[in-house]
Motif scaffolding. Structure first.
Motif, PDB file in Angstrom:
ATOM      1  N   ASP A  46      -6.732 -10.205   2.455  1.00  0.00           N
ATOM      2  CA  ASP A  46      -6.467  -9.473   3.688  1.00  0.00           C
ATOM      3  C   ASP A  46      -5.655  -8.204   3.472  1.00  0.00           C
ATOM      4  OD1 ASP A  46      -4.153 -10.714   2.943  1.00  0.00           O
ATOM      5  OD2 ASP A  46      -3.700 -11.572   4.902  1.00  0.00           O
ATOM      6  N   ASP A  47      -5.403  -7.825   2.221  1.00  0.00           N
ATOM      7  CA  ASP A  47      -4.659  -6.605   1.957  1.00  0.00           C
ATOM      8  C   ASP A  47      -5.492  -5.403   2.406  1.00  0.00           C
ATOM      9  OD1 ASP A  47      -2.218  -5.550   0.077  1.00  0.00           O
ATOM     10  OD2 ASP A  47      -3.922  -4.183   0.008  1.00  0.00           O
ATOM     11  N   PRO A  48      -4.901  -4.431   3.123  1.00  0.00           N
ATOM     12  CA  PRO A  48      -5.687  -3.283   3.625  1.00  0.00           C
ATOM     13  C   PRO A  48      -6.324  -2.454   2.522  1.00  0.00           C
ATOM     14  CG  PRO A  48      -3.311  -2.959   3.951  1.00  0.00           C
ATOM     15  CD  PRO A  48      -3.499  -4.378   3.568  1.00  0.00           C
ATOM     16  N   ILE A  49      -5.674  -2.331   1.374  1.00  0.00           N
ATOM     17  CA  ILE A  49      -6.244  -1.556   0.270  1.00  0.00           C
ATOM     18  C   ILE A  49      -7.483  -2.255  -0.287  1.00  0.00           C
ATOM     19  CG2 ILE A  49      -5.805  -0.582  -2.006  1.00  0.00           C
ATOM     20  CD1 ILE A  49      -4.325   0.798   0.243  1.00  0.00           C
ATOM     21  N   VAL A  50      -7.423  -3.582  -0.378  1.00  0.00           N
ATOM     22  CA  VAL A  50      -8.584  -4.349  -0.824  1.00  0.00           C
ATOM     23  C   VAL A  50      -9.720  -4.216   0.193  1.00  0.00           C
ATOM     24  CG1 VAL A  50      -9.449  -6.663  -1.347  1.00  0.00           C
ATOM     25  CG2 VAL A  50      -7.175  -5.972  -2.136  1.00  0.00           C
ATOM     26  N   ALA A  51      -9.371  -4.245   1.478  1.00  0.00           N
ATOM     27  CA  ALA A  51     -10.390  -4.104   2.523  1.00  0.00           C
ATOM     28  C   ALA A  51     -11.087  -2.744   2.418  1.00  0.00           C
ATOM     29  CB  ALA A  51      -9.751  -4.274   3.901  1.00  0.00           C
TER      30      ALA A  51
END
Length: 794
Positions: A46-51
């Motif tokens: 759920d990390d925004p960078i991963v998203a």
């Protein structure tokens, strides 16, 4: 505890049978163990960078690359007939990977499509229709390649000294490390086949992940036997008896099967961090067996009967070994507060392994001792004399010891501000690694081995055909290319400008963006009619979202962070209203996200580990003072660790970030064993110096053996293929030694100034623990003093 000791000694074969059955059950899951090297999975889902990274992959295809650099021999060029024919033959072999569905795109100077045509039509085709057959065709290739802005110094160097093949993986293959390994093996075979006189070098983020996976397997197969050999040597020298080697190693061997079996059972995979879990368990898990065997040897040397000695050993060792195991497990469990998924998994499985080794040390070793004959051991005069010498020195000059320690800590503390954070996975390899050598070639000659993507969302269909948006993208590309760490960039802008330039008769004045959206749309239509594919990796089909791809040199965290800050500043000033949203993604942005949380993760896990360990020691030893005293050697070791890291230029990365927490969890063992033995001696009426001598003579030996085993075991990591683990190995080995010195040197000096009541068990609970046998084999609830403490002299 007395009942447990009696039960184990009465049923040794039943204990061994139970251990055997559990071991067989866990061993059945060992074949399920796999490996995981994808750094994007180190962050939570759920990390925004991963998203953002995953969204970019969904929109534009795979973000992972294999780069194959071809370098001409010294003084040579690729612009000759044999070399160019070899390049075309190699390209044909690489395109087979695409035909087999292993890669999504293959791009080389031999198959890159360029724009040609007239004012009325465009033709998009390779530079030559096929491999050159004459010197004249070689010259034609050279002129046309160097005339293309997207080819010159991007896919082929202007001086002809090198060329680059780019293989982009599909999203489906990006998540299949087994397929990526097959691709790398094919590329290595092709490089070996075509090498000479040209050199071939492999790089790219996909290559790095495969090498991580490969090196993890090689490290596990190589380092585990080496660390076992080191532990065997240390134990053999220390105990000079076969049982002193076999029993502690038996504990870690069985504990290792249980732990790795649990990894397979739960479906987890080994990562670059958890791959050295077996090495850690061999070093750490042997400690509990060492203390149990040492206590048993001490008792049989005094002439105690076998069964009585085993029962007394269980009673005497249960609390300190339990304390050591629980605090070590707690140290590992504090890693659960880390945002790094591999770190959390490592902490969880390591904690399980530690408690398994504790259980085996307290059950399997006593059972084996009852089955086999009594060993012939006796304490040496040197051991007794050295204990007295150390006790006398520390008891009579404690202030000098503490002053010396304080001066050393001040000196080391000055190195802490020099600490630097690093999360670039390319820096985890040793310099002699082939993938690092390939990275150096691609960085120096082709402008970068890492890919950075800037994604722009216009919020509307055909928004990218707006000339204002395209001009902004063009300015952003020129800004990026002006940065010292950025090589070539590419986007829809290059395609539009190149096509418009060709339609206008190669007039340099028209190497620009058309004035209207309609004109842009006509250029793109002609490009597609000429055989080109407009949206491939550059824009979505509805032309709402576009991507600028930039190749970036491997410059480490500080370089990536400076570049992204510069991009943010430029976009903030130049972004037109037509661009509704934007973000940066790719390997560098993932590295930065990792680093931003490393410090917070370190502070959280370190604070948690200190608090948890102090609390556990206080509960087990029934004394708040004992819990606080146990932390003193750890403070020395942790502060010294950070200072040494600063002076040595060691990075705070995914591996070294765990050292402080592990030091607290593992290093407290020495303080627990020392305090338990020392206060028992004091409770029997011994003065401070006499209690120190008794503690050095008994537990002191096991502490030294334990610390040497751990230190030398961790030093085995110097043989790892990962540079990060080399650093981790010698640093944690150093902290094991400093933790031991803190327990055997600093703690005795502090105890000279501490009243006995501060660390003795709470009276109300002492009787309860004595009744269940948790105060040792020879508890004395109301000891009588045999003499006054000797006052320390400065």
């Amino acid at each position: 505890m007395r009942r447990l000791a009696r039960w184990v000694t009465d049923h040794p074969f039943l204990v061994l049978a139970a251990v055997g059955l559990v071991t067989l059950a866990f061993a059945a899951f060992l074949p399920r163990i796999g490996f995981q090297a994808d750094y994007s999975k180190m962050l939570p889902e759920d990390d925004p960078i991963v998203a953002q990274y995953k969204r970019t992959r969904d929109l534009f295809g795979g973000q992972s690359l294999f780069l194959l650099a071809i370098v001409a021999e010294e003084g040579g060029t690729l612009f000759d007939l044999p070399s160019l024919q070899k390049l075309y033959a190699l390209t044909a072999e690489l395109e087979k990977l695409k035909e087999e569905g292993l890669v999504e795109e293959v791009l080389t100077p031999a198959n890159v499509k360029v724009v040609e045509g007239t004012e009325a039509a465009l033709v998009v085709r390779p530079i030559l229709p096929g491999p050159p057959a004459t010197v004249e065709e070689v010259e034609l290739f050279r002129r046309k390649a160097l005339a293309e802005r997207t080819v010159r110094d991007n896919l082929v160097l202007a001086d002809g000294r090198g060329a680059l093949a780019i293989l982009r993986l599909s999203p489906a293959v990006e998540v299949r490390e087994d397929i990526q390994a097959q691709i790398l093996a094919r590329l290595e075979a092709l490089a070996a086949q075509y090498a000479g006189p040209e050199e071939f070098h492999l790089s790219g983020n996909a290559a790095f992940l495969v090498y991580v996976n490969r090196y993890m397997r090689q490290d596990l197969a190589f380092l585990l036997p080496v660390v076992v050999g080191v532990v065997v040597l240390v134990l053999l020298v220390s105990f000079r008896h076969a049982w002193g080697v076999v029993l502690p190693l038996g504990v870690v061997g069985v504990g290792l099967v249980w732990t790795m079996g649990l990894v397979g059972l739960t479906g987890h995979k080994l990562t670059m961090i958890s791959t050295f879990l077996p090495v850690v368990l061999v070093a750490v898990g042997s400690a509990y067996g060492i203390h149990v065997v040492n206590e048993y040897f001490q008792r049989v040397a005094r002439g105690e009967a076998k069964k009585a000695a085993v029962q007394a050993t269980i009673q005497e060792m249960f609390v300190p070994v339990l304390g050591a195991a629980v605090t070590t497990a707690a140290g590992f469990l504090t890693l659960l507060s880390s945002f790094l998924v591999p770190t959390r998994e490592f902490g969880l499985f390591a904690a399980f392994g530690v408690m398994a080794c504790f259980l085996l040390a307290m059950a399997m070793i006593p059972a084996l001792l009852l089955v086999f004959p009594v060993p012939k051991v006796r304490p040496t005069k040197l051991q007794m004399q050295s204990a007295q010498v150390f006790a006398r020195a520390l008891a009579r000059r404690p202030s000098l010891v503490l002053l010396g320690v304080l001066l050393v800590l001040i000196g080391l503390g000055a190195g802490i501000p020099r600490l630097r954070v690093e999360s670039d996975v390319t820096r985890y390899f040793r310099e002699d690694s082939p993938v690092v050598q390939g990275l150096r070639v691609v960085d120096e000659r082709f402008g970068g081995s890492q890919e950075l993507s800037i994604v722009l969302d216009t919020g509307r269909r055909d928004g990218l055909k707006d000339p204002e948006v395209l001009r902004f993208m063009d300015r952003l590309q020129r800004f990026l290319e002006a940065q010292p760490d950025v090589g070539a960039t590419s986007s829809l802008v290059d395609l539009v400008k190149e096509s418009y330039f060709t339609l206008r008769g190669d007039d340099p004045a028209f190497y620009a963006i058309p004035e209207t959206s309609r004109a842009v749309a006509q250029v793109l239509l002609l490009y597609e009619m000429g055989g080109g594919e407009v949206t491939k990796g550059l824009a979505t089909r509805d032309f709402r979202v576009g991507r600028i791809a930039a190749r970036v040199r491997s410059v480490g965290l500080s370089g990536y962070d400076a570049l992204l800050r510069a991009v943010e500043g430029f976009v903030a000033q130049e972004k037109p209203a037509a661009v509704k949203d934007w973000y940066v993604t790719g390997s560098p942005s993932l590295y930065i996200q990792l680093s931003k949380k490393l410090i917070a993760s370190q502070l959280a896990s370190l604070g948690t580990s200190f608090g948890a360990v102090g609390f556990i020691v206080a509960v087990l030893l029934l004394s708040l003072g004992a819990g606080l005293l146990a932390l003193i050697p750890l403070l020395v070791a942790v502060a010294g660790n950070f200072g040494v890291m600063g002076y040595a230029g060691a990075y705070l990365d995914m591996a070294t970030v765990m050292i402080a927490s592990l030091t607290v969890g593992i290093g407290v063992d020495y303080a627990v064993h020392f305090l338990n033995r020392y206060r028992n001696a004091r409770g029997l009426g011994l003065a401070h110096e006499e209690a120190l001598a008794e503690t050095f003579r008994t537990s002191g030996r096991a502490i030294v053996v334990n610390a040497l085993t751990l230190a030398l075991g961790f030093l085995v990591m110097l043989l790892s293929r990962f540079g990060a683990l080399n650093t981790f190995g010698w640093l944690i080995a150093l902290t094991m030694v400093t933790s031991m010195l803190g327990a055997l040197w600093v703690l005795p000096a502090v105890l000279a100034w501490v009243p006995e009541g501060a660390y003795q068990p709470w009276p109300r609970l002492r009787g309860l623990w004595a009744r269940v046998g948790l105060l040792g084999a020879d508890p004395n609830p109301s000891p009588k003093k045999e003499g006054k403490d000797e006052a320390p002299r400065a």
